[in-house]
Design a protein around this motif. Structure first.
Motif, short mmCIF file in Angstrom:
data_model
loop_
_atom_site.label_atom_id
_atom_site.label_comp_id
_atom_site.label_asym_id
_atom_site.label_seq_id
_atom_site.Cartn_x
_atom_site.Cartn_y
_atom_site.Cartn_z
N ALA A 1 -9.09 -0.77 7.50
CA ALA A 1 -8.93 -0.31 6.12
C ALA A 1 -7.66 0.50 5.93
CB ALA A 1 -10.14 0.55 5.72
N MET B 1 0.84 -1.19 0.00
CA MET B 1 0.00 0.00 0.00
C MET B 1 0.88 1.24 0.00
SD MET B 1 -2.88 1.10 2.79
CE MET B 1 -3.89 -0.25 2.25
N GLN C 1 -6.18 4.96 2.74
CA GLN C 1 -7.29 4.25 3.36
C GLN C 1 -8.34 3.90 2.33
OE1 GLN C 1 -8.54 5.60 7.27
NE2 GLN C 1 -10.64 5.65 6.53
N ARG C 2 -8.79 2.66 2.35
CA ARG C 2 -9.86 2.22 1.48
C ARG C 2 -11.16 2.87 1.95
NH1 ARG C 2 -13.79 -1.43 2.28
NH2 ARG C 2 -12.84 -2.37 4.13
#
Length: 196
Positions: free
Chosen positions: A194, A1, A13-14
Motif C-alpha cells: 500500500a 502518488m 499510504q492507503r
C-alpha cells in the motif's frame, strides 16, 4: 502518488481495509461481539479501517443464491467487500459441532482463487469447551482451501466469557490482543504494497 520529500518522511499510504463477517442471522449476537472486539482492537492500533457484516446484511435472497453471477445487489455488496478487503476477521456460532450452514454457503459463492493470500483471523462462539475444535477442524481448513494466510491463533469464546451478548469480559481482552498481534504481522506485506 504524492509524498513528503522532507528528510525521513514516509511515503503516503492507503489505509488498509479489514472486514469482519459474522455468520449469524441475529444482531446483536455474541459472534458479532467477538468479531467486532477484534476489529475494534485492530482499529485502535491503527492497523486499518474496519467494517463488519452479518449474514442478515446479505438480504432475504441470500439463501436462494446459487451462484455469484446471479447474486442480488445486497449479496454482492457483502461478497465484494470480503473479496476486496486486505484482511478478514470471520466468526461463526457453533451448531452441531461445526460452522453454520449459511456461513459456509456464503464462502461457497467465491471462486477458489478469489481470496488467495488474504490474511484471515478465525473466531467462533459456542456453548461447550469441546466445540473449540471448530477452529482447527472446520474454519482453518475452509480458508486454507482458498489459499488464505490463516492466523495460527483462533479465538473461541464461551457464554461465560461475555458480560452480556454485546460485551465480552475484560479478562478476554488479553486473548484478543495476542490475536491482533498476529494480524498485524500478517498485514505487513499488504502495508508494504500500500505504500508503494
Amino acid at each position: 502518488m504524492e509524498f513528503d520529500r522532507s528528510a525521513n518522511a514516509p511515503f503516503a499510504q492507503r489505509a488498509l481495509r479489514i472486514v469482519g463477517f459474522s455468520g449469524n442471522l441475529t444482531r446483536p449476537s455474541r459472534t458479532r461481539t467477538l468479531v467486532q472486539a477484534v476489529l475494534d482492537t485492530a482499529s485502535a492500533r491503527g492497523l486499518g479501517q474496519t467494517t463488519t457484516f452479518d449474514l442478515i446484511d446479505a438480504g432475504p435472497s441470500f439463501g436462494q443464491t446459487t451462484e455469484r453471477a446471479k447474486a442480488h445487489p445486497e449479496v454482492e455488496a457483502v461478497l465484494g467487500a470480503i473479496q476486496n478487503a486486505d484482511a478478514l476477521v470471520v466468526g461463526t456460532a457453533v451448531y452441531k459441532g461445526a460452522y453454520t450452514g449459511l456461513f459456509k454457503h456464503l464462502f461457497d459463492l467465491f471462486d477458489m482463487t478469489a481470496l488467495t493470500r488474504k490474511p484471515v483471523i478465525v473466531t467462533a462462539t459456542g456453548a461447550a469447551p469441546h466445540h473449540a475444535s471448530v477452529i482447527d477442524y472446520h474454519l482453518r481448513p475452509l480458508f486454507l482451501f482458498f489459499d488464505c494466510c490463516v492466523g495460527t491463533r483462533g479465538l473461541y469464546a464461551l457464554q461465560p466469557d461475555f458480560e452480556s451478548p454485546d460485551r465480552l469480559l475484560p479478562a478476554f481482552q488479553s486473548r484478543i490482543d495476542r490475536t491482533v498481534d498476529e494480524l498485524a504481522q500478517l498485514l505487513q506485506p499488504a502495508r508494504i504494497a500500500a505504500s508503494c
